[in-house]
Write an enzyme that holds these catalytic residues in place. Structure first.
Site, PDB file in Angstrom:
ATOM      1  CG  LEU A 229     -27.215 -23.397 -30.683  1.00 50.32           C
ATOM      2  CD1 LEU A 229     -25.612 -23.678 -30.370  1.00 50.32           C
ATOM      3  CD2 LEU A 229     -27.772 -23.019 -29.303  1.00 50.32           C
ATOM      4  CG  ASP A 230     -30.420 -17.201 -31.268  1.00 54.27           C
ATOM      5  OD1 ASP A 230     -28.964 -16.767 -31.281  1.00 54.27           O
ATOM      6  OD2 ASP A 230     -30.874 -17.014 -30.441  1.00 54.27           O
ATOM      7  CE  LYS A 231     -25.506 -13.216 -38.160  1.00 50.31           C
ATOM      8  NZ  LYS A 231     -25.884 -12.049 -38.961  1.00 50.31           N
TER       9      LYS A 231
END
Length: 195
Positions: free
Chosen positions: A48-50
């Site tokens: 999951l991106d930041k």
């Protein structure tokens, strides 16, 4: 025979990177988890991106990472909030697929939950996800009123396959034997039907 858990379910908060270590010393998911998990070799399945939050699975088994990250094996469901009004044309284009430098960006299913002022709350299901898939897809559309690109403000993964997020942000748990059986049974059934 003795059963030991093969998966951990974690509610990733915003702001953490999904990686074992970051060369720029930025905060990773392991800082929100007990140190023994990293020592014992628990690794994230997918990412999951930041700026995204929600359900993230970990395992110690490379073959399970491989199985569950194969395109089309595990449906992933997301709750998203977009800045801008999402039109029916946008939704139908998202279902058909939008060409990009990263290949065709499409959703398996999307529905509008509600409009909150200038924002739109949607639920999106992906069968396979490319890097920043949902963000790039919606950014390729324009707000019908202002002609500005749509922007995903909040992205929360709420389901992976048969597993639904049931923990507050930053919390983790082992998944039960029943949950594991259900998840793997559904993944293997998808694998058979796609072969």
């Amino acid at each position: 025979s003795y059963w030991s858990p093969k998966f951990i379910l974690f509610h990733k908060p915003k702001g953490l990177l999904v990686t074992t270590k970051d060369e720029k010393q930025r905060a990773t998911v392991y800082e929100a988890l007990p140190p023994f998990l990293l020592k014992e070799g628990w690794v994230p399945i997918g990412r999951l991106d930041k700026l995204s939050r929600g359900l993230l699975l970990f395992t110690q088994h490379g073959n399970l990472v491989e199985l569950l990250t194969q395109p089309g094996i595990c449906e992933k469901c997301y709750d998203i909030v977009v800045r801008g009004r999402v039109s029916e044309e946008n939704l139908s284009a998202a279902r058909k697929g939008v060409p990009s430098n990263f290949g065709l960006l499409k959703v398996h299913h999307v529905r509008k939950i509600r409009e909150i002022g200038p924002k739109t709350h949607l639920q999106v299901i992906l069968k396979e996800g490319k890097n920043r898939h949902i963000r790039r897809l919606f950014h390729s559309f324009k707000d019908s009123q202002y002609e500005t690109p749509l922007k995903v403000l909040d992205l929360k993964r709420i389901r992976i396959g048969t597993l639904t997020l049931d923990l507050p942000a930053g919390q983790w748990r082992y998944i039960t034997q029943t949950e594991e059986k259900r998840l793997l049974h559904s993944a293997k059934a998808s694998q058979l039907s796609s072969d």
